[in-house]
Design a protein around this motif. Structure first.
Motif, PDB file in Angstrom:
ATOM      1  N   LEU A 195       0.601  -1.141  -0.482  1.00 46.82           N
ATOM      2  CA  LEU A 195      -0.216  -0.229  -0.302  1.00 46.82           C
ATOM      3  C   LEU A 195       1.066   1.351  -0.088  1.00 46.82           C
ATOM      4  O   LEU A 195       1.994   1.416   0.639  1.00 46.82           O
ATOM      5  CB  LEU A 195      -0.818  -0.088   1.506  1.00 46.82           C
ATOM      6  N   LEU A 196       0.978   1.976  -1.226  1.00 44.97           N
ATOM      7  CA  LEU A 196       1.415   2.864  -1.439  1.00 44.97           C
ATOM      8  C   LEU A 196       0.919   4.541  -0.982  1.00 44.97           C
ATOM      9  O   LEU A 196      -0.202   5.332  -2.084  1.00 44.97           O
ATOM     10  CB  LEU A 196       2.291   3.022  -2.354  1.00 44.97           C
ATOM     11  N   PHE A 197       1.348   5.226  -0.247  1.00 50.58           N
ATOM     12  CA  PHE A 197       0.927   6.764   0.240  1.00 50.58           C
ATOM     13  C   PHE A 197       1.636   7.614  -1.251  1.00 50.58           C
ATOM     14  O   PHE A 197       2.584   7.808  -1.558  1.00 50.58           O
ATOM     15  CB  PHE A 197       1.604   7.472   1.042  1.00 50.58           C
ATOM     16  N   VAL A 198       0.428   7.945  -1.920  1.00 51.20           N
ATOM     17  CA  VAL A 198       0.469   8.954  -3.125  1.00 51.20           C
ATOM     18  C   VAL A 198       0.465   9.800  -3.262  1.00 51.20           C
ATOM     19  O   VAL A 198      -0.850  10.555  -2.065  1.00 51.20           O
ATOM     20  CB  VAL A 198       0.146   7.909  -4.625  1.00 51.20           C
ATOM     21  N   GLU A 199       0.674  11.285  -4.103  1.00 55.01           N
ATOM     22  CA  GLU A 199       0.330  13.001  -4.121  1.00 55.01           C
ATOM     23  C   GLU A 199      -0.334  12.922  -5.285  1.00 55.01           C
ATOM     24  O   GLU A 199       0.201  12.156  -6.249  1.00 55.01           O
ATOM     25  CB  GLU A 199       1.507  13.217  -3.468  1.00 55.01           C
ATOM     26  N   GLY A 200      -1.130  13.499  -4.751  1.00 57.31           N
ATOM     27  CA  GLY A 200      -1.628  13.823  -6.835  1.00 57.31           C
ATOM     28  C   GLY A 200      -3.246  13.705  -6.549  1.00 57.31           C
ATOM     29  O   GLY A 200      -3.434  13.713  -5.589  1.00 57.31           O
ATOM     30  N   ASN A 201      -3.742  14.343  -7.279  1.00 51.35           N
ATOM     31  CA  ASN A 201      -5.022  13.702  -7.943  1.00 51.35           C
ATOM     32  C   ASN A 201      -5.473  13.295  -8.929  1.00 51.35           C
ATOM     33  O   ASN A 201      -5.535  13.034 -10.133  1.00 51.35           O
ATOM     34  CB  ASN A 201      -6.229  15.090  -7.987  1.00 51.35           C
ATOM     35  N   HIS A 202      -5.046  11.317  -8.587  1.00 50.82           N
ATOM     36  CA  HIS A 202      -4.829  10.580  -9.205  1.00 50.82           C
ATOM     37  C   HIS A 202      -6.796  10.088  -9.796  1.00 50.82           C
ATOM     38  O   HIS A 202      -7.557   9.879  -8.585  1.00 50.82           O
ATOM     39  CB  HIS A 202      -3.961   9.595  -9.387  1.00 50.82           C
ATOM     40  N   LYS A 203      -6.570   9.692 -10.999  1.00 52.09           N
ATOM     41  CA  LYS A 203      -8.336   8.862 -11.438  1.00 52.09           C
ATOM     42  C   LYS A 203      -8.150   7.610 -11.472  1.00 52.09           C
ATOM     43  O   LYS A 203      -8.589   6.680 -11.772  1.00 52.09           O
ATOM     44  CB  LYS A 203      -8.822   9.865 -11.988  1.00 52.09           C
ATOM     45  N   THR A 204      -6.799   6.615 -11.692  1.00 52.99           N
ATOM     46  CA  THR A 204      -6.381   5.798 -11.949  1.00 52.99           C
ATOM     47  C   THR A 204      -5.106   4.787 -11.135  1.00 52.99           C
ATOM     48  O   THR A 204      -4.567   5.961 -10.947  1.00 52.99           O
ATOM     49  CB  THR A 204      -5.730   5.557 -13.996  1.00 52.99           C
ATOM     50  N   CYS A 205      -5.307   3.871 -11.404  1.00 55.08           N
ATOM     51  CA  CYS A 205      -3.944   3.184 -11.156  1.00 55.08           C
ATOM     52  C   CYS A 205      -2.856   3.120 -11.434  1.00 55.08           C
ATOM     53  O   CYS A 205      -2.058   3.670 -10.815  1.00 55.08           O
ATOM     54  CB  CYS A 205      -4.329   1.716 -10.527  1.00 55.08           C
ATOM     55  N   LYS A 206      -2.965   3.319 -12.681  1.00 56.71           N
ATOM     56  CA  LYS A 206      -1.898   3.598 -13.695  1.00 56.71           C
ATOM     57  C   LYS A 206      -1.171   4.861 -13.124  1.00 56.71           C
ATOM     58  O   LYS A 206      -0.208   4.687 -12.736  1.00 56.71           O
ATOM     59  CB  LYS A 206      -1.981   3.176 -14.957  1.00 56.71           C
ATOM     60  N   SER A 207      -2.072   5.477 -12.904  1.00 55.73           N
ATOM     61  CA  SER A 207      -1.662   7.000 -13.041  1.00 55.73           C
ATOM     62  C   SER A 207      -0.918   6.875 -11.581  1.00 55.73           C
ATOM     63  O   SER A 207      -0.067   7.898 -11.274  1.00 55.73           O
ATOM     64  CB  SER A 207      -2.950   7.944 -13.145  1.00 55.73           C
ATOM     65  N   ALA A 208      -1.087   6.399 -10.203  1.00 56.16           N
ATOM     66  CA  ALA A 208      -0.757   6.851  -9.427  1.00 56.16           C
ATOM     67  C   ALA A 208       0.272   5.828  -9.438  1.00 56.16           C
ATOM     68  O   ALA A 208       1.503   6.619  -9.031  1.00 56.16           O
ATOM     69  CB  ALA A 208      -1.925   6.053  -8.130  1.00 56.16           C
ATOM     70  N   ILE A 209      -0.021   4.754 -10.039  1.00 55.92           N
ATOM     71  CA  ILE A 209       1.792   4.035  -9.276  1.00 55.92           C
ATOM     72  C   ILE A 209       3.151   4.990 -10.869  1.00 55.92           C
ATOM     73  O   ILE A 209       4.165   4.880 -10.525  1.00 55.92           O
ATOM     74  CB  ILE A 209       1.731   2.950 -11.199  1.00 55.92           C
ATOM     75  N   ALA A 210       2.503   5.711 -11.618  1.00 57.49           N
ATOM     76  CA  ALA A 210       3.551   6.676 -12.689  1.00 57.49           C
ATOM     77  C   ALA A 210       4.445   7.455 -11.159  1.00 57.49           C
ATOM     78  O   ALA A 210       5.482   7.666 -11.871  1.00 57.49           O
ATOM     79  CB  ALA A 210       3.001   6.905 -13.997  1.00 57.49           C
ATOM     80  N   TRP A 211       2.911   7.876 -10.627  1.00 53.89           N
ATOM     81  CA  TRP A 211       3.808   8.895 -10.507  1.00 53.89           C
ATOM     82  C   TRP A 211       4.679   8.363  -8.711  1.00 53.89           C
ATOM     83  O   TRP A 211       5.857   9.079  -8.823  1.00 53.89           O
ATOM     84  CB  TRP A 211       2.197   9.199  -8.699  1.00 53.89           C
ATOM     85  N   THR A 212       4.739   7.082  -9.100  1.00 54.12           N
ATOM     86  CA  THR A 212       5.853   6.873  -7.419  1.00 54.12           C
ATOM     87  C   THR A 212       7.435   6.432  -8.668  1.00 54.12           C
ATOM     88  O   THR A 212       8.133   6.725  -7.899  1.00 54.12           O
ATOM     89  CB  THR A 212       4.788   5.503  -7.212  1.00 54.12           C
ATOM     90  N   PHE A 213       6.674   6.434  -9.383  1.00 54.51           N
ATOM     91  CA  PHE A 213       8.681   6.588 -10.554  1.00 54.51           C
ATOM     92  C   PHE A 213       8.842   7.906 -10.738  1.00 54.51           C
ATOM     93  O   PHE A 213       9.660   8.399 -11.924  1.00 54.51           O
ATOM     94  CB  PHE A 213       8.448   5.868 -11.863  1.00 54.51           C
ATOM     95  N   GLY A 214       7.972   9.136 -10.311  1.00 52.39           N
ATOM     96  CA  GLY A 214       7.818  10.603 -10.622  1.00 52.39           C
ATOM     97  C   GLY A 214       7.373  10.667 -13.099  1.00 52.39           C
ATOM     98  O   GLY A 214       8.084  11.790 -12.792  1.00 52.39           O
ATOM     99  N   LEU A 215       6.737  10.294 -13.203  1.00 49.17           N
ATOM    100  CA  LEU A 215       6.022   9.925 -14.471  1.00 49.17           C
ATOM    101  C   LEU A 215       5.105  10.280 -15.057  1.00 49.17           C
ATOM    102  O   LEU A 215       3.747   9.713 -13.811  1.00 49.17           O
ATOM    103  CB  LEU A 215       6.871   9.160 -14.707  1.00 49.17           C
TER     104      LEU A 215
END
Lengths: 226, 99
Positions: A195-215
Protein backbone atom coordinates in the motif's frame (compact mmCIF):
# COMPACT_ATOMS: atom_id res chain seq x y z
CA UNK A 1 22.25 11.29 29.74
CA UNK A 2 19.71 13.10 27.57
CA UNK A 3 16.05 12.07 27.74
CA UNK A 4 16.00 11.02 24.12
CA UNK A 5 18.97 8.80 24.77
CA UNK A 6 17.18 7.12 27.68
CA UNK A 7 14.11 6.58 25.48
CA UNK A 8 16.26 5.14 22.72
CA UNK A 9 17.92 2.72 25.12
CA UNK A 10 14.58 1.68 26.62
CA UNK A 11 13.14 0.95 23.21
CA UNK A 12 16.16 -1.06 22.13
CA UNK A 13 15.95 -3.07 25.35
CA UNK A 14 12.26 -3.69 24.70
CA UNK A 15 13.08 -4.94 21.21
CA UNK A 16 15.86 -7.20 22.50
CA UNK A 17 13.50 -8.71 25.07
CA UNK A 18 10.78 -9.47 22.52
CA UNK A 19 13.00 -10.14 19.50
CA UNK A 20 11.54 -13.65 19.12
CA UNK A 21 8.36 -11.97 17.88
CA UNK A 22 10.17 -10.49 14.89
CA UNK A 23 9.35 -12.74 11.90
CA UNK A 24 12.16 -14.73 10.31
CA UNK A 25 11.94 -12.89 7.01
CA UNK A 26 13.27 -9.70 8.60
CA UNK A 27 16.47 -11.26 9.92
CA UNK A 28 19.13 -10.85 7.29
CA UNK A 29 22.26 -12.98 7.08
CA UNK A 30 25.16 -10.62 7.18
CA UNK A 31 28.92 -10.73 7.13
CA UNK A 32 29.10 -14.06 5.30
CA UNK A 33 26.28 -15.55 7.34
CA UNK A 34 28.04 -14.92 10.63
CA UNK A 35 25.12 -13.01 12.10
CA UNK A 36 21.36 -12.86 11.61
CA UNK A 37 20.64 -9.20 11.92
CA UNK A 38 18.05 -6.49 11.65
CA UNK A 39 19.50 -3.12 10.75
CA UNK A 40 18.03 0.00 12.29
CA UNK A 41 20.44 1.79 10.11
CA UNK A 42 22.25 0.42 7.15
CA UNK A 43 23.67 2.79 4.66
CA UNK A 44 26.10 0.27 3.30
CA UNK A 45 24.62 0.01 -0.17
CA UNK A 46 27.16 -1.60 -2.48
CA UNK A 47 26.06 0.65 -5.28
CA UNK A 48 27.16 3.79 -3.52
CA UNK A 49 30.01 2.29 -1.58
CA UNK A 50 32.62 3.69 -3.86
CA UNK A 51 31.21 7.16 -3.88
CA UNK A 52 30.14 8.25 -0.42
CA UNK A 53 32.11 7.37 2.65
CA UNK A 54 29.21 8.22 4.95
CA UNK A 55 27.29 5.33 3.44
CA UNK A 56 29.31 2.86 5.48
CA UNK A 57 27.54 3.29 8.80
CA UNK A 58 25.57 0.38 10.22
CA UNK A 59 23.75 -0.17 13.47
CA UNK A 60 21.53 -3.10 14.31
CA UNK A 61 20.61 -6.06 16.46
CA UNK A 62 21.60 -9.70 16.10
CA UNK A 63 19.15 -12.54 16.65
CA UNK A 64 20.98 -13.59 19.79
CA UNK A 65 20.35 -10.18 21.31
CA UNK A 66 23.54 -8.31 20.71
CA UNK A 67 24.00 -4.83 19.34
CA UNK A 68 26.07 -4.69 16.19
CA UNK A 69 27.64 -1.67 14.63
CA UNK A 70 30.35 -0.75 12.26
CA UNK A 71 31.56 1.72 9.75
CA UNK A 72 34.39 2.14 7.38
CA UNK A 73 37.59 3.80 8.51
CA UNK A 74 36.89 6.51 5.93
CA UNK A 75 33.78 7.64 7.78
CA UNK A 76 33.75 11.38 8.23
CA UNK A 77 31.35 11.38 11.18
CA UNK A 78 32.59 12.06 14.69
CA UNK A 79 33.15 8.70 16.25
CA UNK A 80 34.33 7.28 19.53
CA UNK A 81 35.72 4.20 17.83
CA UNK A 82 38.76 3.82 15.70
CA UNK A 83 38.71 1.52 12.72
CA UNK A 84 41.04 -0.83 14.55
CA UNK A 85 38.21 -1.63 16.96
CA UNK A 86 36.56 -3.65 14.26
CA UNK A 87 39.34 -5.92 13.15
CA UNK A 88 39.12 -7.19 9.63
CA UNK A 89 35.38 -7.64 9.36
CA UNK A 90 34.42 -4.04 10.13
CA UNK A 91 31.83 -5.03 12.71
CA UNK A 92 31.77 -4.99 16.44
CA UNK A 93 29.27 -7.04 18.39
CA UNK A 94 28.53 -6.04 21.96
CA UNK A 95 26.16 -6.97 24.70
CA UNK A 96 23.72 -4.10 25.16
CA UNK A 97 24.91 -3.54 28.73
CA UNK A 98 28.40 -2.82 27.38
CA UNK A 99 27.05 -0.36 24.88
CA UNK A 100 27.67 2.92 26.60
CA UNK A 101 27.89 5.09 23.52
CA UNK A 102 24.71 5.19 21.47
CA UNK A 103 24.10 6.58 18.01
CA UNK A 104 22.55 9.48 19.91
CA UNK A 105 25.98 10.81 20.72
CA UNK A 106 28.10 9.10 18.12
CA UNK A 107 26.70 10.25 14.81
CA UNK A 108 25.24 13.30 13.15
CA UNK A 109 21.64 14.44 13.64
CA UNK A 110 20.32 13.13 10.31
CA UNK A 111 21.75 9.70 10.99
CA UNK A 112 20.22 9.63 14.48
CA UNK A 113 16.87 10.73 13.14
CA UNK A 114 16.73 8.08 10.46
CA UNK A 115 18.00 5.37 12.78
CA UNK A 116 15.36 6.27 15.38
CA UNK A 117 12.55 6.26 12.80
CA UNK A 118 13.58 2.83 11.53
CA UNK A 119 13.62 1.52 15.09
CA UNK A 120 10.00 2.66 15.50
CA UNK A 121 8.98 0.44 12.57
CA UNK A 122 10.62 -2.60 14.15
CA UNK A 123 8.91 -1.86 17.47
CA UNK A 124 5.55 -2.13 15.71
CA UNK A 125 6.49 -5.65 14.60
CA UNK A 126 6.48 -6.75 18.24
CA UNK A 127 3.45 -4.70 19.31
CA UNK A 128 0.33 -6.59 20.24
CA UNK A 129 -3.09 -5.18 19.31
CA UNK A 130 -1.73 -2.97 16.57
CA UNK A 131 -4.38 -0.57 15.24
CA UNK A 132 -5.05 -0.27 11.48
CA UNK A 133 -4.32 3.46 11.65
CA UNK A 134 -0.93 2.80 13.24
CA UNK A 135 0.01 0.41 10.44
CA UNK A 136 -0.29 3.26 7.95
CA UNK A 137 2.35 5.27 9.82
CA UNK A 138 5.03 2.64 9.16
CA UNK A 139 7.81 4.15 7.11
CA UNK A 140 9.29 0.97 5.70
CA UNK A 141 7.08 -0.50 2.97
CA UNK A 142 8.20 -4.10 3.63
CA UNK A 143 7.33 -3.92 7.32
CA UNK A 144 4.09 -2.12 6.45
CA UNK A 145 3.25 -4.79 3.88
CA UNK A 146 3.78 -7.54 6.46
CA UNK A 147 1.62 -5.82 9.10
CA UNK A 148 -1.15 -4.91 6.65
CA UNK A 149 -1.49 -8.63 5.99
CA UNK A 150 -1.59 -9.33 9.73
CA UNK A 151 -4.15 -6.61 10.52
CA UNK A 152 -6.15 -7.17 7.34
CA UNK A 153 -6.37 -4.96 4.26
CA UNK A 154 -10.19 -4.87 4.32
CA UNK A 155 -10.10 -4.02 8.03
CA UNK A 156 -7.83 -1.04 7.34
CA UNK A 157 -10.05 0.17 4.50
CA UNK A 158 -13.07 0.06 6.77
CA UNK A 159 -11.38 1.83 9.71
CA UNK A 160 -10.15 4.77 7.62
CA UNK A 161 -13.31 5.01 5.50
CA UNK A 162 -11.46 4.34 2.29
CA UNK A 163 -13.21 4.94 -1.00
CA UNK A 164 -12.09 2.81 -3.93
CA UNK A 165 -11.63 5.25 -6.83
CA UNK A 166 -10.33 2.75 -9.39
CA UNK A 167 -9.54 -0.93 -9.73
CA UNK A 168 -7.20 -2.55 -12.23
CA UNK A 169 -6.69 -6.24 -11.65
CA UNK A 170 -5.27 -6.60 -8.15
CA UNK A 171 -4.39 -2.91 -7.98
CA UNK A 172 -6.67 -0.45 -6.20
CA UNK A 173 -6.62 3.33 -5.93
CA UNK A 174 -7.92 4.45 -2.54
CA UNK A 175 -8.92 7.80 -1.08
CA UNK A 176 -9.23 7.95 2.69
CA UNK A 177 -11.67 10.14 4.61
CA UNK A 178 -8.75 12.40 5.62
CA UNK A 179 -7.98 13.06 1.94
CA UNK A 180 -4.87 10.88 1.75
CA UNK A 181 -4.53 8.79 -1.38
CA UNK A 182 -2.98 5.32 -1.52
CA UNK A 183 -2.49 2.80 -4.27
CA UNK A 184 -2.49 -0.89 -3.48
CA UNK A 185 -0.21 -2.76 -5.86
CA UNK A 186 0.65 -6.41 -6.28
CA UNK A 187 4.21 -7.38 -7.11
CA UNK A 188 3.98 -9.61 -10.19
CA UNK A 189 6.81 -11.93 -9.09
CA UNK A 190 6.33 -12.28 -5.36
CA UNK A 191 2.56 -11.58 -5.32
CA UNK A 192 3.18 -9.44 -2.26
CA UNK A 193 0.79 -6.55 -1.92
CA UNK A 194 1.97 -3.07 -0.97
CA UNK A 195 0.00 0.00 0.00
CA UNK A 196 1.84 3.07 -1.26
CA UNK A 197 1.09 6.63 -0.13
CA UNK A 198 0.82 8.83 -3.21
CA UNK A 199 0.41 12.53 -3.84
CA UNK A 200 -1.78 14.21 -6.42
CA UNK A 201 -5.28 13.86 -7.77
CA UNK A 202 -5.14 10.51 -9.54
CA UNK A 203 -8.08 8.91 -11.25
CA UNK A 204 -6.48 5.62 -12.22
CA UNK A 205 -4.15 3.09 -10.61
CA UNK A 206 -1.72 3.53 -13.49
CA UNK A 207 -1.52 7.28 -12.88
CA UNK A 208 -0.70 6.69 -9.19
CA UNK A 209 1.89 4.00 -10.00
CA UNK A 210 3.50 6.28 -12.60
CA UNK A 211 3.72 8.99 -9.91
CA UNK A 212 5.70 6.60 -7.67
CA UNK A 213 8.37 6.66 -10.40
CA UNK A 214 8.12 10.41 -10.92
CA UNK A 215 6.31 10.03 -14.24
CA UNK A 216 2.99 11.02 -15.80
CA UNK A 217 0.50 8.28 -16.65
CA UNK A 218 1.27 8.47 -20.39
CA UNK A 219 5.03 8.27 -19.71
CA UNK A 220 4.87 4.99 -17.78
CA UNK A 221 4.86 1.97 -20.09
CA UNK A 222 7.12 -0.91 -19.01
CA UNK A 223 7.27 -3.61 -21.67
CA UNK A 224 8.52 -6.22 -19.22
CA UNK A 225 7.59 -6.33 -15.55
CA UNK A 226 8.89 -8.92 -13.12
CA UNK B 1 12.29 4.61 -25.16
CA UNK B 2 11.78 1.09 -23.84
CA UNK B 3 11.07 0.61 -20.15
CA UNK B 4 11.66 -2.44 -17.97
CA UNK B 5 10.49 -2.83 -14.41
CA UNK B 6 11.87 -5.18 -11.80
CA UNK B 7 10.17 -4.79 -8.41
CA UNK B 8 10.71 -1.24 -7.22
CA UNK B 9 13.15 -0.27 -9.98
CA UNK B 10 12.23 1.12 -13.39
CA UNK B 11 14.86 1.00 -16.15
CA UNK B 12 14.36 3.44 -19.02
CA UNK B 13 16.54 3.45 -22.15
CA UNK B 14 18.46 6.73 -22.38
CA UNK B 15 20.49 8.44 -25.09
CA UNK B 16 23.11 9.75 -22.66
CA UNK B 17 24.13 9.82 -19.02
CA UNK B 18 22.83 12.42 -16.59
CA UNK B 19 25.14 14.99 -15.05
CA UNK B 20 27.23 14.32 -11.96
CA UNK B 21 27.21 10.55 -12.07
CA UNK B 22 29.70 8.48 -10.12
CA UNK B 23 30.93 5.06 -11.12
CA UNK B 24 30.63 2.38 -8.45
CA UNK B 25 32.83 -0.66 -8.06
CA UNK B 26 29.87 -3.00 -8.03
CA UNK B 27 27.35 -4.63 -10.35
CA UNK B 28 24.68 -4.26 -7.69
CA UNK B 29 22.25 -1.52 -8.60
CA UNK B 30 20.30 -1.59 -5.35
CA UNK B 31 20.43 -3.80 -2.27
CA UNK B 32 17.91 -4.14 0.54
CA UNK B 33 18.72 -4.09 4.24
CA UNK B 34 15.39 -5.77 5.00
CA UNK B 35 15.46 -8.73 2.62
CA UNK B 36 19.17 -8.81 1.88
CA UNK B 37 18.36 -9.19 -1.82
CA UNK B 38 20.07 -7.26 -4.59
CA UNK B 39 19.02 -5.98 -8.00
CA UNK B 40 22.17 -6.55 -10.05
CA UNK B 41 23.40 -6.66 -13.64
CA UNK B 42 25.50 -9.56 -14.90
CA UNK B 43 27.63 -7.32 -17.16
CA UNK B 44 28.23 -3.59 -17.40
CA UNK B 45 28.70 -0.61 -15.12
CA UNK B 46 26.58 0.98 -12.40
CA UNK B 47 26.65 4.71 -11.67
CA UNK B 48 25.01 6.62 -8.82
CA UNK B 49 23.11 9.80 -9.50
CA UNK B 50 21.36 12.19 -7.13
CA UNK B 51 17.84 12.89 -8.49
CA UNK B 52 17.36 16.49 -9.48
CA UNK B 53 14.92 18.66 -11.34
CA UNK B 54 14.60 17.38 -14.89
CA UNK B 55 16.34 14.08 -14.17
CA UNK B 56 14.87 11.92 -11.44
CA UNK B 57 17.21 8.97 -12.01
CA UNK B 58 18.71 7.39 -8.90
CA UNK B 59 21.20 5.38 -10.93
CA UNK B 60 22.47 4.91 -14.45
CA UNK B 61 23.69 1.64 -15.88
CA UNK B 62 25.72 0.99 -18.99
CA UNK B 63 25.24 -2.37 -20.67
CA UNK B 64 28.04 -3.52 -23.03
CA UNK B 65 27.83 -5.12 -26.48
CA UNK B 66 26.27 -8.54 -26.10
CA UNK B 67 23.80 -7.36 -23.48
CA UNK B 68 23.30 -8.44 -19.87
CA UNK B 69 20.70 -9.76 -17.48
CA UNK B 70 19.07 -7.82 -14.69
CA UNK B 71 18.83 -10.26 -11.78
CA UNK B 72 17.19 -10.48 -8.37
CA UNK B 73 16.61 -13.56 -6.20
CA UNK B 74 12.84 -12.98 -6.00
CA UNK B 75 12.15 -11.61 -9.48
CA UNK B 76 12.50 -13.10 -12.94
CA UNK B 77 15.63 -11.95 -14.77
CA UNK B 78 15.16 -9.34 -17.46
CA UNK B 79 17.44 -9.23 -20.53
CA UNK B 80 18.88 -5.78 -21.23
CA UNK B 81 20.43 -4.98 -24.59
CA UNK B 82 23.50 -2.81 -25.12
CA UNK B 83 23.06 0.81 -24.15
CA UNK B 84 22.52 3.32 -21.37
CA UNK B 85 19.60 3.10 -18.97
CA UNK B 86 18.40 5.52 -16.35
CA UNK B 87 17.10 3.78 -13.24
CA UNK B 88 14.34 5.23 -11.11
CA UNK B 89 13.55 3.87 -7.67
CA UNK B 90 9.92 3.71 -6.58
CA UNK B 91 9.01 6.32 -3.98
CA UNK B 92 6.15 7.39 -1.78
CA UNK B 93 4.99 10.64 -0.21
CA UNK B 94 7.72 12.25 1.92
CA UNK B 95 10.38 10.57 -0.13
CA UNK B 96 9.77 7.15 1.39
CA UNK B 97 11.01 4.36 -0.80
CA UNK B 98 10.51 0.64 -0.76
CA UNK B 99 13.40 -0.92 1.11
Amino acid sequence: MAMSEIKFKKEIEQLIEKRDKIPDEFWVRTDGGKYQTIWFMDRQKPSVKASYDFDEERFGLTKDGKIIWGFDSGCSCPSPWSSSDFGDDSYSVKEWKEFSVTPENAFDADWQDECYKNLQDYLLLIEENLSPEKVLTIKNAEIRRFLIKRVGYENIKEKVNAEVLHQDGHNELLKFANGEMYVKVRDTSTEREYLLFVEGNHKTCKSAIAWTFGLQENEYNPIIES
Amino acid sequence: MKQYRQGDLLFIEAEKFGEDIQLTNSKVVLGSSITGHDHAITEGKVFTHIPKWGDNANFYVEIPIGGAELTHPEHKSIPLSEGIYKVIRQREVNGYVRD
